[in-house]
Design a protein around this motif. Structure first.
Motif, mmCIF file in Angstrom:
data_model
loop_
_atom_site.group_PDB
_atom_site.id
_atom_site.type_symbol
_atom_site.label_atom_id
_atom_site.label_comp_id
_atom_site.label_asym_id
_atom_site.label_seq_id
_atom_site.Cartn_x
_atom_site.Cartn_y
_atom_site.Cartn_z
ATOM 1 N N MET A 1 0.830 -1.202 0.000
ATOM 2 C CA MET A 1 0.000 0.000 0.000
ATOM 3 C C MET A 1 0.868 1.257 0.000
ATOM 4 S SD MET A 1 -2.968 1.363 -0.064
ATOM 5 C CE MET A 1 -4.019 -0.057 0.158
ATOM 6 N N LEU A 2 1.637 1.475 1.081
ATOM 7 C CA LEU A 2 2.598 2.575 1.140
ATOM 8 C C LEU A 2 3.999 1.999 1.042
ATOM 9 C CD1 LEU A 2 3.153 5.689 1.822
ATOM 10 C CD2 LEU A 2 3.597 4.847 4.135
ATOM 11 N N GLU A 3 4.827 2.633 0.226
ATOM 12 C CA GLU A 3 6.236 2.268 0.152
ATOM 13 C C GLU A 3 7.049 3.545 0.074
ATOM 14 O OE1 GLU A 3 9.280 -0.632 -2.369
ATOM 15 O OE2 GLU A 3 7.336 -0.082 -3.206
ATOM 16 N N MET A 4 8.092 3.637 0.903
ATOM 17 C CA MET A 4 8.982 4.792 0.904
ATOM 18 C C MET A 4 10.375 4.299 0.540
ATOM 19 S SD MET A 4 7.464 6.693 4.318
ATOM 20 C CE MET A 4 8.124 8.318 3.925
ATOM 21 N N VAL A 20 16.232 6.341 4.087
ATOM 22 C CA VAL A 20 15.298 5.443 4.776
ATOM 23 C C VAL A 20 14.300 4.847 3.792
ATOM 24 C CG1 VAL A 20 13.449 5.302 6.489
ATOM 25 C CG2 VAL A 20 15.519 6.631 6.981
ATOM 26 N N SER A 21 14.148 3.544 3.845
ATOM 27 C CA SER A 21 13.143 2.847 3.032
ATOM 28 C C SER A 21 12.187 2.092 3.946
ATOM 29 C CB SER A 21 13.809 1.862 2.063
ATOM 30 O OG SER A 21 14.570 2.544 1.101
ATOM 31 N N ILE A 22 10.904 2.169 3.619
ATOM 32 C CA ILE A 22 9.853 1.470 4.356
ATOM 33 C C ILE A 22 9.165 0.509 3.400
ATOM 34 C CG2 ILE A 22 7.678 1.728 5.628
ATOM 35 C CD1 ILE A 22 10.104 2.779 7.126
ATOM 36 N N PRO A 23 9.103 -0.774 3.743
ATOM 37 C CA PRO A 23 8.517 -1.750 2.821
ATOM 38 C C PRO A 23 7.004 -1.613 2.729
ATOM 39 C CG PRO A 23 8.993 -2.792 4.920
ATOM 40 C CD PRO A 23 9.558 -1.400 5.005
ATOM 41 N N SER A 24 6.475 -2.009 1.599
ATOM 42 C CA SER A 24 5.025 -2.039 1.411
ATOM 43 C C SER A 24 4.430 -3.223 2.160
ATOM 44 C CB SER A 24 4.693 -2.150 -0.080
ATOM 45 O OG SER A 24 3.301 -2.266 -0.284
ATOM 46 N N SER A 25 3.251 -3.014 2.726
ATOM 47 C CA SER A 25 2.555 -4.095 3.425
ATOM 48 C C SER A 25 1.061 -3.840 3.392
ATOM 49 C CB SER A 25 3.014 -4.192 4.891
ATOM 50 O OG SER A 25 2.180 -5.085 5.617
ATOM 51 N N PHE A 59 2.172 5.289 -3.093
ATOM 52 C CA PHE A 59 0.961 4.922 -2.372
ATOM 53 C C PHE A 59 -0.046 4.329 -3.338
ATOM 54 C CE2 PHE A 59 -3.298 6.078 -0.619
ATOM 55 C CZ PHE A 59 -3.267 5.212 0.461
ATOM 56 N N ASP A 60 -0.460 3.119 -3.044
ATOM 57 C CA ASP A 60 -1.456 2.432 -3.864
ATOM 58 C C ASP A 60 -1.033 2.381 -5.327
ATOM 59 O OD1 ASP A 60 -3.762 0.960 -3.998
ATOM 60 O OD2 ASP A 60 -5.118 2.676 -4.168
ATOM 61 N N GLY A 61 0.277 2.198 -5.533
ATOM 62 C CA GLY A 61 0.799 2.052 -6.879
ATOM 63 C C GLY A 61 1.175 3.329 -7.587
ATOM 64 N N ASP A 62 0.957 4.495 -6.960
ATOM 65 C CA ASP A 62 1.247 5.778 -7.584
ATOM 66 C C ASP A 62 2.323 6.537 -6.815
ATOM 67 O OD1 ASP A 62 -0.737 5.475 -9.584
ATOM 68 O OD2 ASP A 62 -2.280 6.182 -8.190
ATOM 69 N N ASP A 63 3.101 7.330 -7.533
ATOM 70 C CA ASP A 63 4.098 8.205 -6.935
ATOM 71 C C ASP A 63 3.381 9.450 -6.392
ATOM 72 O OD1 ASP A 63 6.165 9.938 -6.290
ATOM 73 O OD2 ASP A 63 7.287 9.605 -8.139
ATOM 74 N N VAL A 64 3.401 9.615 -5.068
ATOM 75 C CA VAL A 64 2.721 10.756 -4.444
ATOM 76 C C VAL A 64 3.727 11.697 -3.776
ATOM 77 C CG1 VAL A 64 0.597 9.449 -4.075
ATOM 78 C CG2 VAL A 64 2.333 9.498 -2.265
ATOM 79 N N TYR A 200 8.580 -4.788 10.158
ATOM 80 C CA TYR A 200 9.045 -3.726 11.042
ATOM 81 C C TYR A 200 10.364 -3.175 10.544
ATOM 82 C CZ TYR A 200 12.735 -6.645 12.990
ATOM 83 O OH TYR A 200 13.871 -7.411 13.121
ATOM 84 N N VAL A 201 10.637 -1.927 10.948
ATOM 85 C CA VAL A 201 11.955 -1.338 10.752
ATOM 86 C C VAL A 201 12.352 -0.650 12.048
ATOM 87 C CG1 VAL A 201 11.685 -0.991 8.262
ATOM 88 C CG2 VAL A 201 11.055 0.834 9.833
ATOM 89 N N VAL A 202 13.642 -0.631 12.324
ATOM 90 C CA VAL A 202 14.181 0.095 13.472
ATOM 91 C C VAL A 202 15.008 1.256 12.948
ATOM 92 C CG1 VAL A 202 15.657 -0.010 15.513
ATOM 93 C CG2 VAL A 202 14.243 -1.983 14.899
ATOM 94 N N LEU A 203 14.726 2.462 13.452
ATOM 95 C CA LEU A 203 15.493 3.648 13.085
ATOM 96 C C LEU A 203 16.444 4.022 14.213
ATOM 97 C CD1 LEU A 203 12.925 6.139 11.458
ATOM 98 C CD2 LEU A 203 14.438 4.504 10.331
ATOM 99 N N ALA A 204 17.615 4.500 13.845
ATOM 100 C CA ALA A 204 18.563 5.082 14.791
ATOM 101 C C ALA A 204 19.306 6.181 14.062
ATOM 102 C CB ALA A 204 19.533 4.038 15.332
#
Length: 228
Positions: A1-4, A20-25, A59-64, A200-204
């Protein structure tokens, strides 16, 4: 759904996030880390309150990446900021109606939220500023859900809340995910976050130091990644 993807972001000349990258889920992605790690900045970049200096928000397949926050909300994002935010001088019901007014099924959505959060029905005529922190958080989540989002972005939804309501909020988040709502969750209670999360992701210090599949089996890996 969301991917960064490879997000750099910050405030003015101050860099907060680096690559930083966040996986889609389709379910819950939990973002963990100590205070100052960049978690809130990441959520603000996701909803569009700050614009990344590098990287892509999908988001939802589109670049936002370059869409304003209101455009992202129209596409199906909802953001519940840290701090149990509400209009304190308005009643609980007025807070809900403010979001519902003008929506085709607004009346039904308000009724659904009162059913989902019984405390809001009990205190429907009380000013939001007089509610407990936990009740205000329930109100903030309810207001976001009235917009019928595809993705709910939550920043520390259980912070500073009495334990009895924490359990209710946690159960609500897990239930929403089970019903098909995607959730991007920043949460201080690691056990709950990993129980709820598919990933999950852990940021530091603004970087991803650990990532993986959710579930309580990830607890030891997350603990090791968050040791100062």
């Amino acid at each position: 759904m969301l991917e960064m993807i490879d997000i750099d972001a910050g405030y003015g000349q101050t860099s907060v996030l680096q690559g930083v990258s966040i996986p889609s889920s389709p379910k819950v992605v939990a973002v963990l880390g100590h205070n100052g790690a960049g978690k809130t900045t990441l959520l603000r970049a996701a909803i569009g309150l700050i614009r990344p200096t590098r990287g892509i928000v999908m988001f939802d397949g589109d670049d936002v990446t370059h869409l304003a926050p209101n455009r992202r909300v129209k596409r199906g994002m909802a953001y519940v900021a840290q701090g149990q935010q509400s209009f304190g001088q308005l009643t609980t019901m007025e807070n809900l109606q403010l979001v519902a007014d003008g929506r085709r099924n607004g009346k039904e959505k308000v009724a659904e939220m009162l059913e989902r959060f019984p405390a809001l029905r009990q205190f429907a005529t009380r000013k939001a500023g007089l509610l407990s922190g936990g009740q205000r958080q329930q109100l903030a989540i309810a207001r976001a859900l009235i917009t019928e989002p595809k993705l709910l972005i939550l920043d520390e939804p259980t912070e500073g809340i009495q334990p009895t309501i924490v359990a209710e909020i946690e159960a609500t988040i897990i239930g929403l995910a089970q019903d098909g709502l995607s959730v991007l969750l920043v949460e201080q209670h690691i056990g709950f976050a990993l129980e709820a999360a598919e990933k999950y992701v852990v940021l530091a210090s603004g970087r991803v130091t650990q990532s993986g599949e959710g579930g309580t089996v990830a607890m030891s890996a997350v603990h090791d990644a968050m040791v100062i």
